[in-house]
Design a protein around this motif. Sequence first.
Motif, PDB file in Angstrom:
ATOM      1  N   ALA A 143      -4.043  -7.067  -6.279  1.00 51.60           N
ATOM      2  CA  ALA A 143      -4.886  -6.387  -5.287  1.00 51.60           C
ATOM      3  C   ALA A 143      -5.732  -5.288  -5.930  1.00 51.60           C
ATOM      4  N   GLY A 175       0.780  -1.228   0.000  1.00 46.11           N
ATOM      5  CA  GLY A 175       0.000   0.000   0.000  1.00 46.11           C
ATOM      6  C   GLY A 175       0.814   1.281   0.000  1.00 46.11           C
ATOM      7  N   CYS A 207      -2.424  -4.237   2.041  1.00 47.39           N
ATOM      8  CA  CYS A 207      -2.650  -4.312   0.608  1.00 47.39           C
ATOM      9  C   CYS A 207      -1.684  -5.318  -0.009  1.00 47.39           C
ATOM     10  N   ARG A 220       0.084  -5.486  -6.400  1.00 50.43           N
ATOM     11  CA  ARG A 220      -0.749  -5.195  -7.566  1.00 50.43           C
ATOM     12  C   ARG A 220       0.155  -4.920  -8.753  1.00 50.43           C
ATOM     13  N   ARG A 264      -7.050  -1.692  -6.064  1.00 48.99           N
ATOM     14  CA  ARG A 264      -6.618  -0.379  -5.585  1.00 48.99           C
ATOM     15  C   ARG A 264      -7.584   0.685  -6.099  1.00 48.99           C
ATOM     16  N   THR A 272      -1.895   3.936   0.697  1.00 51.70           N
ATOM     17  CA  THR A 272      -2.920   3.564   1.669  1.00 51.70           C
ATOM     18  C   THR A 272      -2.266   2.881   2.860  1.00 51.70           C
TER      19      THR A 272
END
Length: 200
Positions: free
Chosen positions: A138, A111, A185, A188, A140, A181
């Motif tokens: 992931a 994240g 997470c 990605r 997002r 974030t």
Amino acid sequence: MTLFPETLLQLPGADLELRSTWLAPATADLWLHQLVEQTPWQQPRVRLYGREHPLPRLVAWYGDAEASYRYSGLTHRPLPWTPLLAQIRARVIEAVGQPLNGVLLNYYRDGQDSMGWHSDDERELGPDPLIASLNLGATRRFDLRRKGQNRIGHSLWLEHGSLLVMRGPTQHYWQHQVAKTRNHCAPRLNLTFRLIRAPA
């Protein structure tokens, strides 16, 4: 801020289409695993306000031999297409109906990896570029704001196997980001396909 679950996004001065389930989950899983393992990731340093900083993500640029691309003060010479990326490109070209000669891979490890506010409006992309963004891994949040404004105008969630297509005047009037974030997470991977019309 508005979250858009639908496919066609009605924004003034933009042409956006989100295909949330573009890839079958098994295909998305396979592509994610293979690309993360096979890509020679780099983390370039960029100069901001007189200081050098590492990009907050890992990147790789692939494309046709002539498809050099310059952004954030860096000129990227393309790596040759791998068999997998050539396969993915063919699928994306079929979906969007336009030639595409380069792809930028962005790997967000957690994240804290992010992409700041920007528009894909470099000279090499021509006046009304098409950007096809394939998302793996992931989910997002993808934020949009009108140029000249500070607040987020709209947001949408880019899920595993989704394809976001930005066309027409979108890059003239809108900026986008993938913010950091603090929430947990998973990694990605984002592949943004484009057509380099005037190589750097």
